[in-house]
Design an enzyme around this catalytic site. Structure first.
Site, short mmCIF file in Angstrom:
data_model
loop_
_atom_site.label_atom_id
_atom_site.label_comp_id
_atom_site.label_asym_id
_atom_site.label_seq_id
_atom_site.Cartn_x
_atom_site.Cartn_y
_atom_site.Cartn_z
N LYS A 29 -46.83 -66.28 72.24
CA LYS A 29 -46.96 -66.40 73.70
C LYS A 29 -48.02 -66.38 74.03
O LYS A 29 -48.93 -66.32 74.00
CB LYS A 29 -46.40 -64.02 73.39
N VAL B 4 -55.06 -66.58 63.53
CA VAL B 4 -54.45 -65.06 63.61
C VAL B 4 -55.09 -64.38 65.27
O VAL B 4 -56.58 -64.89 65.37
CB VAL B 4 -55.06 -65.15 62.55
N ALA B 5 -54.80 -63.17 65.24
CA ALA B 5 -56.40 -62.56 66.14
C ALA B 5 -56.71 -63.63 66.98
O ALA B 5 -57.47 -63.33 67.42
CB ALA B 5 -56.88 -61.85 65.74
N ASP C 283 -46.45 -56.21 71.82
CA ASP C 283 -45.72 -57.31 72.54
C ASP C 283 -44.53 -57.73 71.48
O ASP C 283 -44.37 -59.14 71.69
CB ASP C 283 -47.01 -58.20 72.09
#
Length: 291
Positions: free
Chosen positions: A12, A100-101, A141
């Site tokens: 995204k 990640v993150a 999200d």
């Protein structure tokens, strides 16, 4: 050999993100133009006695497969809401291709893929509105990732307006592999009541239209993120200088940055430039998913 059930979890990207209000519950109202790239984690499953999750792939080390994992939380939430819908366990395997993150919805996309997987295996039809409500409870999200199509997201991310048209574009993503917690970025946000997104042109079919519109927007989380991870500013500046770049910006709360391009050739050339400049960063190029 039994063929696994498969759901993709696309990256995204927030092309624009305006923070419009701090709410009494401590969350923030946002307005964001959200798109998805043809880059994804992959969730596979085969029938089993119980639900299990294995994680593989280049970014598997950044996750655990315990009860706090968003995939397992999504499956558990689905089973709690519709206990008779899927009457067998699933042995799941998540191939973690996305950092990640990173501000590109990796965990949320994985959770959305798990919800889609469960709904596809259900013996009863699952109302779309109920599935979207469950997605919102899993994370801000997750509702957008559930549909994975160009859209405007409002509220904390749960009020969605999918776009009927969107220009064909390509994107380059660059992440310095520095985890950046969303809460840390919001804590350093100076203005909480910024103006909303301008009205989108209709129909929105040409890259030039989108570029002009994006020039009037911003990512309100980028300045505080740059203070926390200064190299974000350097990456955005370097992407902006690559040939054919329509816009360079940070996505979400970072630290992934993107460059937007009108052709696959320009995007792959820009990706080569960024890999040469930052061999230790994650760099990927892909088309955007269209409505």
């Amino acid at each position: 050999m039994v063929e696994p059930f498969v759901q993709l979890a696309p990256a995204k990207i927030n092309l624009a993100l305006h923070v419009t209000r701090r709410r009494e519950d401590g969350y923030h109202d946002l307005e964001s133009l959200v798109v998805f790239a043809d880059l994804a984690d992959e969730l596979e499953a085969v029938l089993a006695d119980t639900d299990t999750l294995a994680i593989i792939g280049p970014f598997a080390a950044g996750l655990n497969n315990g009860e706090t994992n968003l995939v397992l939380r999504a499956v558990a939430a689905f089973r709690a809401r519709w206990p008779e819908a899927v009457d067998h366990g699933l042995a799941m395997r998540l191939t973690k291709n996305l950092p990640v993150a990173a501000g590109i919805g990796g965990g949320s996309a994985d959770a959305a893929a798990a919800l889609r997987l469960m709904a596809s295996l259900s013996r009863e039809p699952i109302p779309v509105a109920d599935l979207a409500d469950m997605a919102a409870r899993l994370g801000a999200d997750v509702p957008a990732c559930l549909v994975s199509t160009p859209l405007i997201a409002r509220g904390v991310g749960e009020v969605l307006a999918p776009l009927p048209q969107f220009p064909a574009l390509h994107i380059v993503l660059v992440n310095p592999l520095v985890p950046l917690a969303t809460a840390d970025v919001f804590r350093r946000l100076r203005a909480h009541d910024n103006y909303p997104l301008p009205e989108l042109p209709s129909p929105l079919t040409r890259p030039a239209q989108l570029g002009l519109w994006l020039a009037e927007t911003r990512n309100d989380l980028q300045p505080p993120a740059v203070k926390l991870v200064p190299i974000i500013g350097d990456i955005v500046a370097q992407l902006a200088q690559t040939q054919g770049c329509i816009l360079a910006r940070m996505s979400g709360s970072g630290a992934t940055c993107f460059g937007l391009f009108g052709s696959t050739g320009q995007a792959h050339q820009a990706a080569q430039v960024m890999r040469a400049a930052h061999p230790d960063h994650w760099v990927a190029a892909a088309p955007l998913l269209l409505p």
